[in-house]
Design a protein around this motif. Structure first.
Motif, mmCIF file in Angstrom:
data_model
loop_
_atom_site.group_PDB
_atom_site.id
_atom_site.type_symbol
_atom_site.label_atom_id
_atom_site.label_comp_id
_atom_site.label_asym_id
_atom_site.label_seq_id
_atom_site.Cartn_x
_atom_site.Cartn_y
_atom_site.Cartn_z
ATOM 1 N N TYR A 208 -7.673 5.874 -9.723
ATOM 2 C CA TYR A 208 -6.567 6.598 -9.083
ATOM 3 C C TYR A 208 -5.494 6.975 -10.082
ATOM 4 N N VAL A 209 -4.916 8.168 -9.882
ATOM 5 C CA VAL A 209 -3.731 8.538 -10.649
ATOM 6 C C VAL A 209 -2.668 9.039 -9.687
ATOM 7 N N HIS A 210 -1.443 8.555 -9.917
ATOM 8 C CA HIS A 210 -0.326 9.018 -9.090
ATOM 9 C C HIS A 210 0.771 9.584 -9.996
ATOM 10 N N PHE A 211 1.317 10.736 -9.609
ATOM 11 C CA PHE A 211 2.426 11.342 -10.334
ATOM 12 C C PHE A 211 3.709 10.940 -9.617
ATOM 13 N N TYR A 212 4.469 10.137 -10.341
ATOM 14 C CA TYR A 212 5.588 9.415 -9.745
ATOM 15 C C TYR A 212 6.889 10.156 -10.087
ATOM 16 N N GLY A 213 7.626 10.497 -9.054
ATOM 17 C CA GLY A 213 8.843 11.285 -9.231
ATOM 18 C C GLY A 213 10.037 10.537 -9.803
ATOM 19 N N THR A 214 9.794 9.358 -10.347
ATOM 20 C CA THR A 214 10.884 8.585 -10.930
ATOM 21 C C THR A 214 11.585 9.405 -12.039
ATOM 22 N N PRO A 215 12.869 9.403 -12.193
ATOM 23 C CA PRO A 215 13.887 8.582 -11.510
ATOM 24 C C PRO A 215 14.470 9.253 -10.253
ATOM 25 N N PHE A 216 13.826 10.313 -9.771
ATOM 26 C CA PHE A 216 14.416 11.039 -8.632
ATOM 27 C C PHE A 216 13.901 10.550 -7.273
ATOM 28 N N VAL A 217 12.842 9.756 -7.272
ATOM 29 C CA VAL A 217 12.424 9.123 -6.017
ATOM 30 C C VAL A 217 12.408 7.614 -6.248
ATOM 31 N N GLY A 218 12.576 6.874 -5.180
ATOM 32 C CA GLY A 218 12.749 5.425 -5.298
ATOM 33 C C GLY A 218 11.439 4.668 -5.393
ATOM 34 N N GLN A 219 11.601 3.384 -5.651
ATOM 35 C CA GLN A 219 10.503 2.441 -5.783
ATOM 36 C C GLN A 219 9.569 2.462 -4.563
ATOM 37 N N GLU A 220 10.157 2.755 -3.373
ATOM 38 C CA GLU A 220 9.323 2.683 -2.156
ATOM 39 C C GLU A 220 8.193 3.708 -2.185
ATOM 40 N N ALA A 221 8.401 4.817 -2.921
ATOM 41 C CA ALA A 221 7.340 5.827 -3.021
ATOM 42 C C ALA A 221 6.135 5.251 -3.763
ATOM 43 N N LEU A 222 6.414 4.523 -4.833
ATOM 44 C CA LEU A 222 5.328 3.933 -5.616
ATOM 45 C C LEU A 222 4.657 2.784 -4.854
ATOM 46 N N GLU A 223 5.475 1.973 -4.179
ATOM 47 C CA GLU A 223 4.911 0.848 -3.417
ATOM 48 C C GLU A 223 3.950 1.338 -2.336
ATOM 49 N N LYS A 224 4.293 2.462 -1.752
ATOM 50 C CA LYS A 224 3.428 3.037 -0.728
ATOM 51 C C LYS A 224 2.062 3.419 -1.327
ATOM 52 N N VAL A 225 2.091 4.037 -2.487
ATOM 53 C CA VAL A 225 0.830 4.437 -3.131
ATOM 54 C C VAL A 225 0.024 3.192 -3.530
ATOM 55 N N GLU A 226 0.716 2.161 -4.007
ATOM 56 C CA GLU A 226 0.016 0.909 -4.347
ATOM 57 C C GLU A 226 -0.663 0.317 -3.109
ATOM 58 N N ASP A 227 0.042 0.373 -1.990
ATOM 59 C CA ASP A 227 -0.552 -0.142 -0.750
ATOM 60 C C ASP A 227 -1.780 0.684 -0.359
ATOM 61 N N LEU A 228 -1.701 1.987 -0.563
ATOM 62 C CA LEU A 228 -2.856 2.840 -0.250
ATOM 63 C C LEU A 228 -4.042 2.493 -1.153
ATOM 64 N N VAL A 229 -3.757 2.254 -2.430
ATOM 65 C CA VAL A 229 -4.829 1.878 -3.366
ATOM 66 C C VAL A 229 -5.497 0.593 -2.894
ATOM 67 N N ARG A 230 -4.685 -0.351 -2.461
ATOM 68 C CA ARG A 230 -5.216 -1.619 -1.956
ATOM 69 C C ARG A 230 -6.183 -1.362 -0.789
ATOM 70 N N LEU A 231 -5.787 -0.465 0.110
ATOM 71 C CA LEU A 231 -6.622 -0.165 1.285
ATOM 72 C C LEU A 231 -7.918 0.556 0.877
ATOM 73 N N ILE A 232 -7.817 1.498 -0.044
ATOM 74 C CA ILE A 232 -8.998 2.262 -0.466
ATOM 75 C C ILE A 232 -9.962 1.351 -1.231
#
Ligand code: ATP
Ligand code: MG
Length: 390
Positions: A208-232
């Protein structure tokens, strides 16, 4: 143990070496996914076109098996010595147990399959004999050969036979690991997790690769993607890591230099190039995205073509012809939906236009990109990648 789970898979299309590899792969995946789910080391045996799994039958094991691609269907079953008297009592006992658990079914049939020509003239003869015994013991049960509520299955084998009363649909597909490696572009949305699981279903291992909008989006955006990776990852035998590309600053730089109408496409082309640069390291032979034709203004065929031309390896889009409703239904069934709809900012809406170009011409994109230090942006992105093992 006289109980096990009987795994069925389509053998017809498989020949020779292919079949051996398929069976081996499937057995390994069953052991790994089930062991991870139950916390108990699971063993398997291969037997004449079937795989037997030594595991307790419960909700956890049933749910885990429904995530192992390559399984056509499966049944909890009982091992019985291949002797008529033993089989008769097993059929009665298993029918009794079924009635206790689910109530009296409206109808039943016996379904016998033999790998050895033993215990009678034909499988049909065994069907009839066992059927008569069941009718005698449970007079309220009616035979229905066409559409029975209960099928009592017998697999007659040389020394030990199998008796089952329940057949569950498996997830179909091919065992993960039988069809190469791919890299999925994972946003926090509904579509891309479903696309990644579709690739797993065809036997590809998925990173998986995620393009992370940091520093303009918060940590919760990344945590959500991590949770999705866990599910997949629950659908593959070996959990794969998430590569996180810091992308916000790059988007900002693109925004300062380019026309807002084509920005979304330039972001996408950058994502493709960066993912492609990452691919050889992961031995990924293709990229996966969650795009489908016409879903949003940026996903016209013209724009897909423009995005594609930034790639040299295939960009596969498993959902290309799906309606949003179909994707949502799949996301619910696969267990990713509730995580996907969790609120979190999306990097793609950063600095983007609300009315992106519906037909971005490649020429125009090239002009815009010429104003950017593309190689430098890509190199910077790659050197900033963080690997998350979730
Ligand atoms: P999704 O529901 O998957 O987010 P979408 O309908 O929102 O898709 P777009 O935003 O146009 O559609 O994104 C199209 C595809 O591009 C996504 O399915 C995903 O594969 C990829 N993508 C978009 N944003 C990102 C991101 N931040 N990181 C990784 N991939 C992304
Ligand atoms: Mg999205």
């Amino acid at each position: 143990m006289d109980r096990a789970v009987l795994i069925r898979y389509h053998e017809i299309a498989l020949k020779g070496e292919n079949r051996r590899a398929f069976e081996e792969r499937l057995a390994i995946n069953i052991r790994k996914i089930l062991t991870r789910a139950t916390g108990i080391q699971v063993k398997t045996q291969r037997e004449h076109g079937r795989i037997l799994v030594e595991t307790d039958w419960n909700e956890t094991s049933r749910e885990a098996l429904s995530r192992v691609f390559g399984i056509t269907n499966f049944s909890p079953m009982r091992r019985v010595p291949s002797i008529m008297t033993e089989l008769r009592s097993a059929v009665i006992e298993e029918t009794q147990a079924y009635i206790q658990k689910y109530g009296t079914p409206a109808s039943f049939r016996i379904f016998t399959r033999r790998t050895e020509k033993i215990l009678g003239e034909s499988s049909m003869q065994i069907d009839r004999e066992m059927g008569a015994i069941v009718c005698e013991k449970f007079p309220e049960l009616k035979v229905d050969l066409e559409n029975p509520v209960l099928t009592i299955g017998l697999e007659i084998r040389k020394d030990t036979s199998f008796v089952w009363t329940n057949k569950m649909l498996g997830p179909q597909g091919l065992p993960v690991g039988s069809n190469g490696n791919v890299l999925a572009l994972l946003s926090g949305g509904i579509d891309s997790p479903v696309a990644a699981i579709e690739a797993l279903k065809r036997g590809a291992r998925v990173s998986y690769v995620h393009f992370y909008g940091t520093p303009f989006v918060g940590q919760e955006a990344l945590e959500k993607v991590e949770d999705l990776v866990r599910l997949i990852n629950r659908y593959q035998p070996d959990p794969q890591p998430l590569y996180v590309v810091p992308f916000g600053k790059i988007q900002e730089q693109v925004a300062l230099a380019t026309d807002k109408r084509v920005r979304t496409i330039i972001y996408r082309r950058l994502m493709i190039r960066i993912a492609e640069a990452l691919a050889p390291k992961l031995r990924a032979q293709a990229l996966i995205t969650g795009e489908s034709i016409g879903q949003v203004a940026s996903q016209t065929i013209e724009n897909m073509a423009t995005i594609n031309s930034a790639a040299t390896i295939p960009v596969l889009r498993p959902l290309v012809t799906h309606d949003k409703d179909e994707i949502i239904a799949k996301a619910k069934r696969l267990g990713t939906f509730t995580t996907s709809i969790r609120p979190a900012a999306d990097c793609c809406t950063l600095f983007a236009d609300r009315h992106p170009a519906i037909r971005a011409q490649l020429e125009r994109i090239h002009e815009e990109e010429a104003r950017l230090p593309m190689n430098e942006l890509i190199e910077r992105a790659i050197s900033g990648i963080e690997i998350k093992r979730v």
